[in-house]
Scaffold this active site. Structure first.
Site, PDB file in Angstrom:
ATOM      1  N   ASP A  77       0.816  -1.226   0.000  1.00  0.00           N
ATOM      2  CA  ASP A  77       0.000   0.000   0.000  1.00  0.00           C
ATOM      3  C   ASP A  77       0.845   1.269   0.000  1.00  0.00           C
ATOM      4  OD1 ASP A  77      -2.339  -1.562   0.108  1.00  0.00           O
ATOM      5  OD2 ASP A  77      -2.095  -1.782   2.269  1.00  0.00           O
ATOM      6  N   HIS A 131      -5.041  -1.775  -5.551  1.00  0.00           N
ATOM      7  CA  HIS A 131      -4.414  -0.517  -5.944  1.00  0.00           C
ATOM      8  C   HIS A 131      -5.532   0.479  -6.203  1.00  0.00           C
ATOM      9  CE1 HIS A 131      -0.715  -2.636  -6.439  1.00  0.00           C
ATOM     10  NE2 HIS A 131      -1.042  -3.236  -7.551  1.00  0.00           N
TER      11      HIS A 131
HETATM   12  P1  GDP Z   1      -0.756   0.142  -3.608  1.00  0.00           P
HETATM   13  O1  GDP Z   1      -1.355  -1.118  -3.117  1.00  0.00           O
HETATM   14  O2  GDP Z   1       0.714   0.220  -3.342  1.00  0.00           O
HETATM   15  O3  GDP Z   1      -1.063   0.427  -5.042  1.00  0.00           O
HETATM   16  O4  GDP Z   1      -1.397   1.338  -2.773  1.00  0.00           O
HETATM   17  P2  GDP Z   1      -2.937   1.539  -2.394  1.00  0.00           P
HETATM   18  O5  GDP Z   1      -3.649   2.031  -3.589  1.00  0.00           O
HETATM   19  O6  GDP Z   1      -3.471   0.350  -1.678  1.00  0.00           O
HETATM   20  O7  GDP Z   1      -2.804   2.682  -1.294  1.00  0.00           O
HETATM   21  C1  GDP Z   1      -2.319   3.943  -1.566  1.00  0.00           C
HETATM   22  C2  GDP Z   1      -3.428   4.970  -1.309  1.00  0.00           C
HETATM   23  O8  GDP Z   1      -2.870   6.257  -1.237  1.00  0.00           O
HETATM   24  C3  GDP Z   1      -4.462   5.062  -2.409  1.00  0.00           C
HETATM   25  O9  GDP Z   1      -5.699   5.380  -1.848  1.00  0.00           O
HETATM   26  C4  GDP Z   1      -3.943   6.183  -3.291  1.00  0.00           C
HETATM   27  O10 GDP Z   1      -4.981   6.842  -3.999  1.00  0.00           O
HETATM   28  C5  GDP Z   1      -3.341   7.104  -2.267  1.00  0.00           C
HETATM   29  N1  GDP Z   1      -2.155   7.836  -2.693  1.00  0.00           N
HETATM   30  C6  GDP Z   1      -1.148   7.414  -3.498  1.00  0.00           C
HETATM   31  N2  GDP Z   1      -0.165   8.337  -3.542  1.00  0.00           N
HETATM   32  C7  GDP Z   1      -0.573   9.346  -2.730  1.00  0.00           C
HETATM   33  C8  GDP Z   1       0.025  10.590  -2.328  1.00  0.00           C
HETATM   34  O11 GDP Z   1       1.141  10.944  -2.706  1.00  0.00           O
HETATM   35  N3  GDP Z   1      -0.699  11.360  -1.462  1.00  0.00           N
HETATM   36  C9  GDP Z   1      -1.917  11.003  -0.989  1.00  0.00           C
HETATM   37  N4  GDP Z   1      -2.521  11.810  -0.135  1.00  0.00           N
HETATM   38  N5  GDP Z   1      -2.490   9.846  -1.348  1.00  0.00           N
HETATM   39  C10 GDP Z   1      -1.834   9.030  -2.193  1.00  0.00           C
HETATM   40 MG    MG Z   2      -2.816  -1.719  -1.838  1.00  0.00          MG
END
Ligand code: GDP
Ligand code: MG
Length: 425
Positions: A12, A40
């Site tokens: 995440d 994601h």
């Molecule tokens: P993944 O599993 O690594 O793809 O990550 P996730 O999608 O599960 O979790 C990351 C969360 O953070 C998501 O809700 C994204 O929309 C959000 N997100 C990603 N990058 C940023 C950022 O730079 N700032 C903020 N505030 N949110 C972010």
């Molecule tokens: Mg994730």
């Protein structure tokens, strides 16, 4: 050109968001491990999407997406995920989605076994996402799994189903005293959820190899992070697959090809879903503040995530495991409301400071050593250039680079596609 995007921490980190951004420069995006146990979240001009199985490149018109042989695929879930995306206006055809014939199928009985085992463990549960991932990978290595390519030869598949179901019932009915799995239901399941996927199934290793030869740029998208890797993570609180960049060529069916670049996605603070040691964990009000600020609730499960300050010991280990050449730092905007920001710079173990990430059992005895740095205490989500960042934010980024020994090239300051800046521009 072969690049991998992988997680440095517990998952995440924002991999989906970074793949969505970086895939602009690539022709093919390939998932190579795991299943629908992770999620994601991607926000771009087309809307907000939650992806569990499909590569984040599916949101780009000119990108070909591959589900590699290292994956486990819940075919019901995949049909539903494709349906949801199509409703949101995304085109999915055999031209832009290719599914490996060697990927393994997650069956309903794997999901059931996952739940039965978590219930049996009760308060000692592993914190499984209950998507059947451990049971299906176990069957893969027992050589009792079904593979996607078998859907192309139904006669043979159905004849195999009976023997596998009989074997599976030794555990489902015999071991757990649960309702036996039925062969007819299993065959029906393949017909309902396998049939619509047939046109996407092919030898994706061959496809990727040819694409590479033709000069196409390929991006490998990992799920979860280094600390959840089956071999190198906090076993047994890991996932059941390899989340490591070096596994990408194998899980994608191109072991003859070498990665040109590994981009590690690292979060500006820590979050962790499920059970297991999490040394620099916040509790109470401190946890609530960070969780709320970062919206730390699982994309796949909605579970509140455990949170804590940035952990330099775990992150440096993650960077080493991922062989990261560069880092994309995400969610630094979440720390904007802090006068002072804590960083875990080392662990204390039996009165001694350690900087190397230790064996899982030892982690329980480690205490985080925290350093406080000055916060910036203003909104940075609109910054698009390094020069626009407040000095304290820049200092924070430089300190993380120093503590982890890897350069940070991208800094993400928001969830939207354009909410980022590059450190080398
Ligand atoms: P993944 O599993 O690594 O793809 O990550 P996730 O999608 O599960 O979790 C990351 C969360 O953070 C998501 O809700 C994204 O929309 C959000 N997100 C990603 N990058 C940023 C950022 O730079 N700032 C903020 N505030 N949110 C972010
Ligand atoms: Mg994730």
């Amino acid at each position: 050109m072969l690049t991998s995007i992988c997680g440095i921490n517990w998952g995440d980190e924002g991999k989906g968001r970074m793949v969505d951004l970086i895939s602009e420069e690539y022709d093919v995006v390939c998932r190579y491990q795991g299943g629908n146990n992770a999620g994601h979240t991607v926000i771009n001009e087309k809307g907000k999407f939650i992806l569990n199985l499909l590569p984040s490149g599916i949101l780009r018109d000119d990108v070909v997406n591959v589900l590699g042989n290292g994956m486990v695929i819940d075919i019901k879930h995949l049909n539903e995920e494709m349906g949801r995306l199509r409703e949101q206006g995304i085109q999915i055809t055999p031209e832009n989605l290719k599914i490996s014939d060697k990927a393994v199928i997650t069956m309903p009985y794997h999901v059931r076994l996952d739940c039965l085992e978590e219930e049996r463990l009760a308060d000692k549960k592993f914190g499984s996402t209950r998507r059947g991932i451990a049971p299906v990978y176990a069957d893969k290595y027992m050589k009792k799994a079904f593979r996607m390519g078998e859907l192309l030869n139904p006669e043979l598949l159905y004849s195999r189903a009976e023997a596998i179901v009989e074997w599976k019932n030794l555990t489902v009915a015999g071991g757990y005293n649960s309702e036996p799995v039925k062969t007819e239901e299993t065959i029906e399941y393949f017909k309902t959820y396998g049939e619509p996927l047939k046109e996407f199934i092919c030898d994706t290793g061959l496809y990727l190899n040819n694409a590479h030869k033709a000069g196409k740029k390929i991006l490998f998208e990992a799920q979860l992070g280094a600390l959840r890797d089956i071999d190198l993570g906090i076993y047994p609180y890991t996932s059941s697959s390899s989340t490591i960049a070096a596994y990408a060529p194998i899980g994608a069916g191109v072991p003859n090809l070498k990665l040109d670049k590994s981009i590690g996605i690292m979060k500006a603070y820590s979050s962790c879903v499920g059970e297991g040691p999490f040394t620099a964990e916040y509790f109470g009000a401190a946890a609530e503040k960070l969780r709320e600020a970062g919206g730390e609730y699982g994309a796949a499960t909605g579970r509140p995530r455990r949170v804590g300050p940035f952990d330099a010991v775990a992150s440096a280990y993650g960077i080493r495991c991922q062989g990261a050449d560069e880092i994309a730092l995400t969610k630094i905007d979440v720390l904007s409301g802090y006068e002072e920001i804590e960083i875990c710079t080392a662990y204390e173990l039996n009165g001694k400071l350690i900087n190397e990430f230790p064996f899982t059992d030892v982690l329980d005895e480690c205490k985080p050593v925290l350093q406080k740095v000055k916060g910036w205490n203003c909104d940075i989500s609109g910054c698009r250039k390094k020069e626009e960042l407040p000095k304290e934010a820049l200092d924070y980024i430089r300190l993380l680079e120093k503590l982890c020994g890897c350069k940070i090239t991208y800094v993400s300051v928001g969830a939207e596609r354009d909410a980022y800046l590059k450190m080398d521009e």
